[in-house]
Design a protein around this motif. Structure first.
Motif, PDB file in Angstrom:
ATOM      1  N   ASN A 128       0.998  -1.206  -0.103  1.00  0.00           N
ATOM      2  CA  ASN A 128       0.158   0.081   0.255  1.00  0.00           C
ATOM      3  C   ASN A 128       0.874   1.122  -0.103  1.00  0.00           C
ATOM      4  O   ASN A 128       0.764   2.270   0.903  1.00  0.00           O
ATOM      5  CB  ASN A 128      -0.970   0.014   1.188  1.00  0.00           C
ATOM      6  CG  ASN A 128      -1.962   0.992   1.119  1.00  0.00           C
ATOM      7  OD1 ASN A 128      -2.283   1.691  -0.196  1.00  0.00           O
ATOM      8  ND2 ASN A 128      -2.528   1.357   2.038  1.00  0.00           N
ATOM      9  N   ASP A 135      -8.769   7.769 -16.959  1.00  0.00           N
ATOM     10  CA  ASP A 135      -8.366   7.999 -15.574  1.00  0.00           C
ATOM     11  C   ASP A 135      -7.734   6.656 -15.234  1.00  0.00           C
ATOM     12  O   ASP A 135      -7.716   5.521 -16.031  1.00  0.00           O
ATOM     13  CB  ASP A 135      -9.548   8.284 -14.519  1.00  0.00           C
ATOM     14  CG  ASP A 135     -10.660   7.250 -14.283  1.00  0.00           C
ATOM     15  OD1 ASP A 135     -10.499   6.125 -14.672  1.00  0.00           O
ATOM     16  OD2 ASP A 135     -11.488   7.705 -13.758  1.00  0.00           O
ATOM     17  N   HIS A 136      -7.375   6.301 -14.096  1.00  0.00           N
ATOM     18  CA  HIS A 136      -6.718   5.077 -13.696  1.00  0.00           C
ATOM     19  C   HIS A 136      -7.605   4.362 -12.503  1.00  0.00           C
ATOM     20  O   HIS A 136      -6.988   3.502 -11.749  1.00  0.00           O
ATOM     21  CB  HIS A 136      -5.254   5.458 -13.263  1.00  0.00           C
ATOM     22  CG  HIS A 136      -4.523   5.667 -14.483  1.00  0.00           C
ATOM     23  ND1 HIS A 136      -3.920   6.947 -14.211  1.00  0.00           N
ATOM     24  CD2 HIS A 136      -4.059   5.240 -15.582  1.00  0.00           C
ATOM     25  CE1 HIS A 136      -3.316   7.210 -15.191  1.00  0.00           C
ATOM     26  NE2 HIS A 136      -3.345   6.140 -16.234  1.00  0.00           N
ATOM     27  N   GLY A 137      -9.110   4.673 -12.642  1.00  0.00           N
ATOM     28  CA  GLY A 137      -9.905   4.133 -11.552  1.00  0.00           C
ATOM     29  C   GLY A 137      -9.445   4.685 -10.340  1.00  0.00           C
ATOM     30  O   GLY A 137      -9.323   5.721 -10.020  1.00  0.00           O
ATOM     31  N   ASP A 138      -9.185   3.498  -9.336  1.00  0.00           N
ATOM     32  CA  ASP A 138      -8.990   4.115  -7.910  1.00  0.00           C
ATOM     33  C   ASP A 138      -7.238   3.843  -7.505  1.00  0.00           C
ATOM     34  O   ASP A 138      -6.791   3.764  -6.604  1.00  0.00           O
ATOM     35  CB  ASP A 138      -9.508   3.023  -6.942  1.00  0.00           C
ATOM     36  CG  ASP A 138     -11.060   3.357  -7.034  1.00  0.00           C
ATOM     37  OD1 ASP A 138     -11.335   4.899  -6.966  1.00  0.00           O
ATOM     38  OD2 ASP A 138     -11.875   2.423  -6.504  1.00  0.00           O
ATOM     39  N   SER A 139      -6.343   3.817  -8.870  1.00  0.00           N
ATOM     40  CA  SER A 139      -5.038   3.730  -8.675  1.00  0.00           C
ATOM     41  C   SER A 139      -4.461   4.957  -8.808  1.00  0.00           C
ATOM     42  O   SER A 139      -5.206   5.871  -9.464  1.00  0.00           O
ATOM     43  CB  SER A 139      -4.533   2.775  -9.916  1.00  0.00           C
ATOM     44  OG  SER A 139      -5.146   1.383  -9.665  1.00  0.00           O
ATOM     45  N   HIS A 140      -3.240   5.098  -8.328  1.00  0.00           N
ATOM     46  CA  HIS A 140      -2.401   6.384  -8.445  1.00  0.00           C
ATOM     47  C   HIS A 140      -1.041   5.653  -8.925  1.00  0.00           C
ATOM     48  O   HIS A 140      -0.724   4.373  -8.685  1.00  0.00           O
ATOM     49  CB  HIS A 140      -2.325   7.298  -7.543  1.00  0.00           C
ATOM     50  CG  HIS A 140      -1.618   6.604  -6.264  1.00  0.00           C
ATOM     51  ND1 HIS A 140      -2.270   5.687  -5.392  1.00  0.00           N
ATOM     52  CD2 HIS A 140      -0.464   6.692  -5.742  1.00  0.00           C
ATOM     53  CE1 HIS A 140      -1.315   5.272  -4.509  1.00  0.00           C
ATOM     54  NE2 HIS A 140      -0.141   6.019  -4.626  1.00  0.00           N
ATOM     55  N   LYS A 175      -5.268   9.516  -8.358  1.00  0.00           N
ATOM     56  CA  LYS A 175      -6.452   8.645  -8.474  1.00  0.00           C
ATOM     57  C   LYS A 175      -7.442   9.711  -8.915  1.00  0.00           C
ATOM     58  O   LYS A 175      -7.781  11.009  -8.673  1.00  0.00           O
ATOM     59  CB  LYS A 175      -6.918   8.413  -7.068  1.00  0.00           C
ATOM     60  CG  LYS A 175      -6.096   7.278  -6.277  1.00  0.00           C
ATOM     61  CD  LYS A 175      -6.803   7.161  -4.897  1.00  0.00           C
ATOM     62  CE  LYS A 175      -5.730   5.552  -4.484  1.00  0.00           C
ATOM     63  NZ  LYS A 175      -6.024   5.438  -3.077  1.00  0.00           N
ATOM     64  N   LYS A 176      -8.424   9.020  -9.861  1.00  0.00           N
ATOM     65  CA  LYS A 176      -9.219   9.707 -10.669  1.00  0.00           C
ATOM     66  C   LYS A 176      -9.030  10.884 -11.412  1.00  0.00           C
ATOM     67  O   LYS A 176      -9.751  11.702 -12.106  1.00  0.00           O
ATOM     68  CB  LYS A 176     -10.408  10.060  -9.635  1.00  0.00           C
ATOM     69  CG  LYS A 176     -11.013   8.984  -8.773  1.00  0.00           C
ATOM     70  CD  LYS A 176     -11.862   7.970  -9.726  1.00  0.00           C
ATOM     71  CE  LYS A 176     -12.602   7.093  -8.839  1.00  0.00           C
ATOM     72  NZ  LYS A 176     -13.210   5.865  -9.596  1.00  0.00           N
ATOM     73  N   TYR A 222       1.874   1.641 -10.855  1.00  0.00           N
ATOM     74  CA  TYR A 222       0.656   2.016 -10.360  1.00  0.00           C
ATOM     75  C   TYR A 222       0.496   1.180  -9.015  1.00  0.00           C
ATOM     76  O   TYR A 222       0.687   0.055  -8.882  1.00  0.00           O
ATOM     77  CB  TYR A 222      -0.417   1.622 -11.245  1.00  0.00           C
ATOM     78  CG  TYR A 222      -0.533   2.591 -12.697  1.00  0.00           C
ATOM     79  CD1 TYR A 222      -0.612   3.805 -12.717  1.00  0.00           C
ATOM     80  CD2 TYR A 222      -0.279   1.876 -13.747  1.00  0.00           C
ATOM     81  CE1 TYR A 222      -0.655   4.605 -13.779  1.00  0.00           C
ATOM     82  CE2 TYR A 222      -0.037   2.786 -15.047  1.00  0.00           C
ATOM     83  CZ  TYR A 222      -0.376   4.206 -14.873  1.00  0.00           C
ATOM     84  OH  TYR A 222      -0.121   4.645 -16.010  1.00  0.00           O
TER      85      TYR A 222
END
Length: 186
Positions: free
Chosen positions: A16, A75-80, A121-122, A141
């Motif tokens: 995480n 976007d990359h969904g809930d990823s950064h 994120k987003k 990511y």
């Protein structure tokens, strides 16, 4: 590709990870175009060819080599994550999303070989190669991307795409997990 044991250790140690930990890990990997050249293939009429190098429940590492096409805003969904330019120059367009309206382009930025840039994120953006010098990028990511939203301005729509679809409108119905109608801002 079998990652060098040191690279695998760096990625396996990420649990995480924070924004800073991810950038430090990408820097520590110290990968080059020469290292990754055997993995690069034709983009086959798409904006890029991507190769997954590593994935666990916390992170994924991909290399992409770019054609002369731009990808769709996405976007990359809930990823950064972080994107490192290994070769060439990337043109990154950043967008603002306001509710259920089409995203509005805010600005473009140029990232040259050796530079890193962050994908929040987003956050919605699109990329393309600035020239024909062979844009190659490395992407890290967290968590692995799922729920990526791709925008199509002509269709006035967005869709959530499956994991095997890149940042373009899906060719196959099975890659389109959910389609969303959008409005043009008045």
């Amino acid at each position: 590709m079998t990652l060098h044991p040191q690279a695998k250790n760096v990625l396996e140690s990420l649990k995480n990870p924070s924004r800073l930990e991810m950038k430090e890990a990408l820097t520590e990997l110290n990968m080059s175009v020469t290292d990754l050249a055997p993995l690069l293939q034709s983009s086959s009429g798409k904006p890029y060819y991507r190769k997954l190098l590593y994935k666990n429940e916390d992170v994924e590492l991909l290399v992409m080599n770019w054609s002369d096409l731009e990808c769709s805003p996405h976007d990359h969904g809930d990823s950064h994550g972080w994107i490192q330019v290994l070769n060439g120059t990337s043109v990154n367009s950043v967008y603002e999303v306001n509710g259920n309206n089409l995203p509005k382009e805010l600005f473009k930025e140029y990232h040259h070989q050796g530079q890193y840039f962050f994908a929040p994120k987003k956050g919605v953006h699109k990329m393309q190669a600035d020239d024909t010098r062979g844009l190659v990028t490395l992407h890290l990511y967290s968590p692995p991307i799922s729920g990526m939203k791709v925008y199509d301005f002509e269709k006035c729509a967005a869709c959530i795409v499956s994991g095997d679809c890149g940042a373009w409108w899906p060719d196959e119905q099975r890659q389109k997990l959910k389609e969303i109608r959008l409005k043009k801002e008045a």
